[in-house]
Design an enzyme around this catalytic site. Structure first.
Site, PDB file in Angstrom:
ATOM      1  N   ASN A  70     -81.354  56.404  72.216  1.00 10.95           N
ATOM      2  CA  ASN A  70     -81.178  57.841  72.491  1.00 10.95           C
ATOM      3  C   ASN A  70     -79.695  58.059  72.710  1.00 10.95           C
ATOM      4  OD1 ASN A  70     -82.916  56.756  75.283  1.00 10.95           O
ATOM      5  ND2 ASN A  70     -80.770  57.325  75.541  1.00 10.95           N
ATOM      6  N   CYS A  90     -85.835  56.314  76.502  1.00  6.75           N
ATOM      7  CA  CYS A  90     -85.912  54.944  75.987  1.00  6.75           C
ATOM      8  C   CYS A  90     -87.281  54.549  75.449  1.00  6.75           C
ATOM      9  CB  CYS A  90     -85.530  53.965  77.099  1.00  6.75           C
ATOM     10  SG  CYS A  90     -83.898  54.195  77.813  1.00  6.75           S
ATOM     11  N   HIS A 137     -90.120  47.478  77.575  1.00  5.61           N
ATOM     12  CA  HIS A 137     -90.300  48.838  78.104  1.00  5.61           C
ATOM     13  C   HIS A 137     -91.462  49.590  77.441  1.00  5.61           C
ATOM     14  CE1 HIS A 137     -88.074  52.640  79.817  1.00  5.61           C
ATOM     15  NE2 HIS A 137     -89.082  52.229  80.589  1.00  5.61           N
TER      16      HIS A 137
END
Length: 438
Positions: free
Chosen positions: A246, A52, A107
């Site tokens: 992904n 990620c 993230h």
């Protein structure tokens, strides 16, 4: 030409097989499919990593994230995040006169200096880490800017609501807008609303049934954004992109969510096609052709140069972008290939694709091994394997022993690229996969 608005619709851990335009039968995705129908589906769409955070770092910089050490998912810490030496897509578009917003998952570092509003985003509504419960009262804070807020809506619905509200505030078109809507759907935890779960009673497998309900929420959220653009007569002046960060996590040791990657082999956290090849579609009505399939390999690194071109910005060579402007290729003005070669590295895993040929070394768990089988806490990796993707999209027939000269040629190409890269700033550099937060 008027500068278009730009909207990224990013799914999280989404299976290659789980969109209608890839043939999914058990989970309807009419809204996501409408982007491909109204624009261009990239049948060989890739991301630059099977995890990620690294993929997001590549997306926002237009550069292979391994060049600046963002090779693995980050854990927590004051120095762990998208390096401040890198300039983001939001920085570039803001400098070009765009209003910018991130809704959803970040993230890319939780320390203050890595906050989205320090990285080019005017507005932020979402969470900073790698995963979050969908019933937000169960998890850490959701932030509006830097302020924690109480959110009670199912999180996918909340993010769609916030995205629509951003468009509403900026619909006057005094300045174009850039909206990065990073859904955490369909990442774990596996949580769905009862109403959506009830639609999928015929799916016997509980995990797949929950995944289907979560995907429905994702599709509905995409639909709300598209409907808002349509209602405000912004469709022909908005470039919309949908893709996944992904491949779907389908193997032991990953956050298995019920996704499917067929006909691809492999999973999130591998450099097989199932880890790095994703659904990817772009729509810009009136500029890009509708209902077109584009078959040359492209990668999410291309989105930044594409957006800059749409905004009338010429990249500086000093920016050292790895992506290319896709507009001439998608419109048919350029019939060549956007890339001669694409590359991957995550620890001891690697891959290189050149034309139809792919050389790959991947996590052996994909072949039935056990995770954490080595003393260093990582899995092992396979020997180098060679596939012809035109003949073998499922990477089932290793040609390494039959065509050793092609193996040697591609290995040399990859080694030249690898020599340019930085050491990972964090994570398990010696292993097949990172030990940091998934």
């Amino acid at each position: 030409m008027k500068r278009p608005n730009i909207v990224i619709l990013l799914a999280d851990d989404y299976g290659y097989a789980d969109v209608g335009f890839h043939g999914c039968k058990d989970i309807p995705t009419p809204q996501i499919d409408s982007i491909a129908a109204g624009g261009v589906e990239c049948t060989n769409g890739y991301v630059s990593g099977p995890y990620c955070s690294p993929t997001r770092a590549g997306l926002l910089t237009g550069r292979y994230q391994q060049r600046f050490g963002h090779e693995f998912n980050p854990g927590n810490g004051p120095e762990v995040g998208l390096p401040l030496t890198e300039t983001t897509m939001a920085d570039r578009l803001k400098a070009a006169g765009y209003d910018t917003a991130l809704v959803g998952k970040w993230h890319l570092g939780s320390a203050t200096k890595f906050h989205p509003q320090r990285r080019g985003f005017d507005e932020f509504f979402g969470f900073l880490g790698g995963a979050h419960p969908y019933f937000p009262e169960q998890g850490p804070a959701i932030y509006r800017g830097t302020t924690p807020v109480k959110e009670t809506a199912y999180l996918t619905d909340a993010f769609a609501r916030a995205a629509v509200a951003f468009i509403d505030r900026h619909k006057a078109q005094e300045r174009p807008f850039f909206l990065y809507l990073a859904f955490n759907a369909v990442h774990t935890p596996m949580q769905a609303t009862d109403e959506r779960l009830a639609r999928f009673g015929p799916i016997a497998d509980k995990t797949r049934r929950t995944y289907a309900a979560m995907t429905t929420a994702l599709d509905e959220g995409v639909g709300k954004v598209l409907a808002k653009l349509r209602a405000e007569h912004l469709e022909e002046n908005t470039l919309v992109v949908f893709f996944s960060d992904n491949g779907g996590p389908t193997m032991l040791g990953t956050t298995i969510n019920g996704s499917r990657n067929d006909p691809l082999r492999g999973s999130k956290r591998t450099t097989l096609e199932g880890g790095v090849r994703v659904p990817l579609a772009l729509q810009w009505k009136g500029t890009l052709p509708a209902g077109k399939q584009y078959d040359r390999p492209v990668i999410q690194l291309d989105l930044l140069p594409t957006f800059l071109a749409a905004a009338g910005v010429s990249p500086d060579l000093e920016w050292k972008l790895d992506g290319v402007n896709l507009l001439p290729y998608l419109t048919g003005r350029d019939t060549g290939a956007p890339h001669e070669t694409l590359y991957w590295r995550m620890g001891r895993q690697m891959a290189v694709r050149q034309g139809d040929w792919k050389l790959v070394r991947y996590d052996q768990v994909a072949d039935g091994g056990r995770p954490a089988s080595r003393k260093d806490g990582s899995s092992g990796v396979t020997p180098l394997r060679l596939y012809n993707l035109a003949q073998d999209i499922g990477e089932a027939h290793d040609l390494a022993s039959r065509i050793p000269q092609k193996l040697a040629e591609l290995e040399a190409v990859w080694e030249r690229w690898n020599a340019q890269l930085a050491q990972p700033r964090w994570g398990n550099a010696g292993g097949a996969a990172a030990k940091a937060v998934d």
